[in-house]
Design a protein around this motif. Structure first.
Motif, PDB file in Angstrom:
ATOM      1  N   ILE A 239       0.863  -1.175   0.000  1.00 42.79           N
ATOM      2  CA  ILE A 239       0.000   0.000   0.000  1.00 42.79           C
ATOM      3  C   ILE A 239       0.899   1.225   0.000  1.00 42.79           C
ATOM      4  O   ILE A 239       1.590   1.505   0.975  1.00 42.79           O
ATOM      5  N   LEU A 240       0.891   1.933  -1.116  1.00 39.79           N
ATOM      6  CA  LEU A 240       1.674   3.153  -1.275  1.00 39.79           C
ATOM      7  C   LEU A 240       0.709   4.252  -1.728  1.00 39.79           C
ATOM      8  O   LEU A 240       0.501   4.467  -2.917  1.00 39.79           O
ATOM      9  N   VAL A 241       0.097   4.927  -0.767  1.00 33.48           N
ATOM     10  CA  VAL A 241      -0.928   5.926  -1.049  1.00 33.48           C
ATOM     11  C   VAL A 241      -0.330   7.324  -0.922  1.00 33.48           C
ATOM     12  O   VAL A 241       0.329   7.635   0.070  1.00 33.48           O
ATOM     13  N   ASN A 242      -0.574   8.149  -1.960  1.00 39.26           N
ATOM     14  CA  ASN A 242      -0.148   9.551  -1.960  1.00 39.26           C
ATOM     15  C   ASN A 242       1.354   9.693  -1.705  1.00 39.26           C
ATOM     16  O   ASN A 242       1.778  10.371  -0.782  1.00 39.26           O
ATOM     17  N   ASN A 243       2.151   9.051  -2.553  1.00 33.98           N
ATOM     18  CA  ASN A 243       3.597   9.025  -2.333  1.00 33.98           C
ATOM     19  C   ASN A 243       4.437   9.642  -3.448  1.00 33.98           C
ATOM     20  O   ASN A 243       5.642   9.496  -3.442  1.00 33.98           O
ATOM     21  N   SER A 244       3.848  10.306  -4.404  1.00 36.21           N
ATOM     22  CA  SER A 244       4.602  10.912  -5.511  1.00 36.21           C
ATOM     23  C   SER A 244       5.536   9.894  -6.161  1.00 36.21           C
ATOM     24  O   SER A 244       6.719  10.143  -6.362  1.00 36.21           O
ATOM     25  N   LEU A 245       4.985   8.733  -6.486  1.00 36.10           N
ATOM     26  CA  LEU A 245       5.796   7.668  -7.059  1.00 36.10           C
ATOM     27  C   LEU A 245       6.277   8.022  -8.459  1.00 36.10           C
ATOM     28  O   LEU A 245       5.512   8.536  -9.263  1.00 36.10           O
ATOM     29  N   GLY A 246       7.518   7.703  -8.745  1.00 34.62           N
ATOM     30  CA  GLY A 246       8.071   7.902 -10.081  1.00 34.62           C
ATOM     31  C   GLY A 246       7.931   6.643 -10.909  1.00 34.62           C
ATOM     32  O   GLY A 246       7.572   5.575 -10.409  1.00 34.62           O
ATOM     33  N   SER A 247       8.225   6.752 -12.189  1.00 33.14           N
ATOM     34  CA  SER A 247       8.078   5.606 -13.090  1.00 33.14           C
ATOM     35  C   SER A 247       9.017   4.463 -12.717  1.00 33.14           C
ATOM     36  O   SER A 247       8.696   3.299 -12.913  1.00 33.14           O
TER      37      SER A 247
ATOM     38  N   LEU B  32      -2.179   1.814  -5.026  1.00 34.20           N
ATOM     39  CA  LEU B  32      -1.317   2.917  -5.440  1.00 34.20           C
ATOM     40  C   LEU B  32      -2.119   4.213  -5.566  1.00 34.20           C
ATOM     41  O   LEU B  32      -1.713   5.135  -6.271  1.00 34.20           O
ATOM     42  N   SER B  33      -3.232   4.306  -4.895  1.00 34.84           N
ATOM     43  CA  SER B  33      -4.135   5.450  -5.011  1.00 34.84           C
ATOM     44  C   SER B  33      -3.433   6.764  -4.681  1.00 34.84           C
ATOM     45  O   SER B  33      -2.502   6.812  -3.877  1.00 34.84           O
ATOM     46  N   TYR B  34      -3.905   7.826  -5.336  1.00 32.57           N
ATOM     47  CA  TYR B  34      -3.420   9.197  -5.152  1.00 32.57           C
ATOM     48  C   TYR B  34      -1.939   9.364  -5.488  1.00 32.57           C
ATOM     49  O   TYR B  34      -1.212  10.103  -4.836  1.00 32.57           O
ATOM     50  N   ASN B  35      -1.494   8.657  -6.496  1.00 30.51           N
ATOM     51  CA  ASN B  35      -0.172   8.837  -7.084  1.00 30.51           C
ATOM     52  C   ASN B  35      -0.389   9.147  -8.556  1.00 30.51           C
ATOM     53  O   ASN B  35      -1.335   8.668  -9.164  1.00 30.51           O
ATOM     54  N   GLN B  36       0.470   9.904  -9.148  1.00 28.21           N
ATOM     55  CA  GLN B  36       0.336  10.295 -10.554  1.00 28.21           C
ATOM     56  C   GLN B  36       1.048   9.283 -11.445  1.00 28.21           C
ATOM     57  O   GLN B  36       2.095   9.563 -12.004  1.00 28.21           O
TER      58      GLN B  36
ATOM     59  N   LYS C  65      -6.126  -1.250  -6.327  1.00 28.28           N
ATOM     60  CA  LYS C  65      -6.762   0.047  -6.093  1.00 28.28           C
ATOM     61  C   LYS C  65      -5.901   1.136  -6.719  1.00 28.28           C
ATOM     62  O   LYS C  65      -4.775   1.361  -6.287  1.00 28.28           O
ATOM     63  N   LEU C  66      -6.473   1.772  -7.742  1.00 26.70           N
ATOM     64  CA  LEU C  66      -5.779   2.820  -8.492  1.00 26.70           C
ATOM     65  C   LEU C  66      -6.626   4.090  -8.536  1.00 26.70           C
ATOM     66  O   LEU C  66      -6.748   4.753  -9.559  1.00 26.70           O
ATOM     67  N   LYS C  67      -7.198   4.450  -7.405  1.00 24.89           N
ATOM     68  CA  LYS C  67      -8.055   5.639  -7.324  1.00 24.89           C
ATOM     69  C   LYS C  67      -7.209   6.897  -7.486  1.00 24.89           C
ATOM     70  O   LYS C  67      -6.153   7.027  -6.864  1.00 24.89           O
ATOM     71  N   ALA C  68      -7.679   7.817  -8.328  1.00 25.00           N
ATOM     72  CA  ALA C  68      -7.049   9.132  -8.519  1.00 25.00           C
ATOM     73  C   ALA C  68      -5.559   9.017  -8.838  1.00 25.00           C
ATOM     74  O   ALA C  68      -4.714   9.587  -8.168  1.00 25.00           O
ATOM     75  N   THR C  69      -5.252   8.244  -9.871  1.00 31.01           N
ATOM     76  CA  THR C  69      -3.856   8.035 -10.273  1.00 31.01           C
ATOM     77  C   THR C  69      -3.544   8.642 -11.640  1.00 31.01           C
ATOM     78  O   THR C  69      -2.543   8.300 -12.255  1.00 31.01           O
ATOM     79  N   ASN C  70      -4.423   9.530 -12.104  1.00 32.65           N
ATOM     80  CA  ASN C  70      -4.212  10.243 -13.361  1.00 32.65           C
ATOM     81  C   ASN C  70      -4.178   9.307 -14.570  1.00 32.65           C
ATOM     82  O   ASN C  70      -3.456   9.540 -15.521  1.00 32.65           O
ATOM     83  N   ILE C  71      -4.965   8.255 -14.507  1.00 29.51           N
ATOM     84  CA  ILE C  71      -5.067   7.332 -15.636  1.00 29.51           C
ATOM     85  C   ILE C  71      -6.052   7.923 -16.635  1.00 29.51           C
ATOM     86  O   ILE C  71      -7.194   8.211 -16.295  1.00 29.51           O
ATOM     87  N   SER C  72      -5.609   8.113 -17.852  1.00 25.75           N
ATOM     88  CA  SER C  72      -6.499   8.622 -18.888  1.00 25.75           C
ATOM     89  C   SER C  72      -6.705   7.583 -19.987  1.00 25.75           C
ATOM     90  O   SER C  72      -7.602   7.719 -20.807  1.00 25.75           O
ATOM     91  N   ASN C  73      -5.889   6.556 -19.964  1.00 25.52           N
ATOM     92  CA  ASN C  73      -5.977   5.533 -20.991  1.00 25.52           C
ATOM     93  C   ASN C  73      -5.501   4.199 -20.412  1.00 25.52           C
ATOM     94  O   ASN C  73      -4.510   4.155 -19.699  1.00 25.52           O
TER      95      ASN C  73
END
Length: 190
Positions: free
Chosen positions: A38-46, A63-67, A86-94
């Motif tokens: 569980i890594l929530v809101n952590n500014s994860l990089g690629s 990984l919710s709340y990461n871009q 769980k990928l809530k609010a992760t800036n997924i557009s595709n």
């Protein structure tokens, strides 16, 4: 937010939860037995997402709340044991077709509050055990391949379709289909 330059995991760790931490780098051992992450809101990089995608024993991943952005076919390919994602609010557009093709054990998928615009029901066709799906808050106006998704609906127990852009006619159609397959429509709690 705490900043960590590097975090290296031991082989026998079974679970890890970190919220509001900025990771520059996370290393996981090839032999790790990590089953819950569980890594929530952590500014994860690629590079962190790439490390996570190799954790073959994961059954729970949040990984919710990461871009994290777009998902492709290889993102979760090795995570065949995943039961909850769980990928809530992760800036997924595709979401590329085949992204979830290796998740036959998945029971719970949350891709809410992203920017999908369109969701193709064939994306989850191979998830034979999927019982809960949350696609709320994605600006959806329709579900692609809805008419051929009857096998998917026959296993779903609950789905959250709230906070999208359904027309009244389309929403009535969705409600009728869900009722036919005894899928419970739930609404997100904010």
């Amino acid at each position: 937010c705490v900043n960590l330059k590097s975090l290296k995991m031991t082989d026998n760790l079974s679970g890890l939860t970190a919220k509001n931490v900025k990771f520059d780098k996370i290393e996981f051992s090839e032999k790790t037995s990590l089953s819950s992450l569980i890594l929530v809101n952590n500014s994860l990089g690629s590079n962190v997402i790439e490390s996570i995608s190799k954790l073959e024993n994961l059954t729970y991943l949040e990984l919710s709340y990461n871009q994290i952005g777009p998902l492709n076919v290889s993102t979760f390919a090795k995570l065949k044991k995943l039961q909850t994602l769980k990928l809530k609010a992760t800036n997924i557009s595709n979401i590329s077709f085949g992204t979830f093709s290796h998740q036959g054990n998945m029971k719970d998928l949350d891709i809410s509050d992203n920017n999908l615009g369109v969701f193709d029901m064939h994306m989850i066709y191979t998830m034979n055990g999927l019982t809960s799906l949350d696609v709320s808050g994605n600006g959806l106006s329709e579900l692609a391949n809805l008419d051929t998704a009857h096998l998917t609906f026959s296993i779903l127990e609950r789905i959250d379709l709230s906070n999208n852009k359904w027309s009244c006619m389309y929403l009535m159609r969705l409600i009728k289909i869900m009722k036919t397959y005894r899928v419970v429509l739930v609404q997100s709690t904010i």
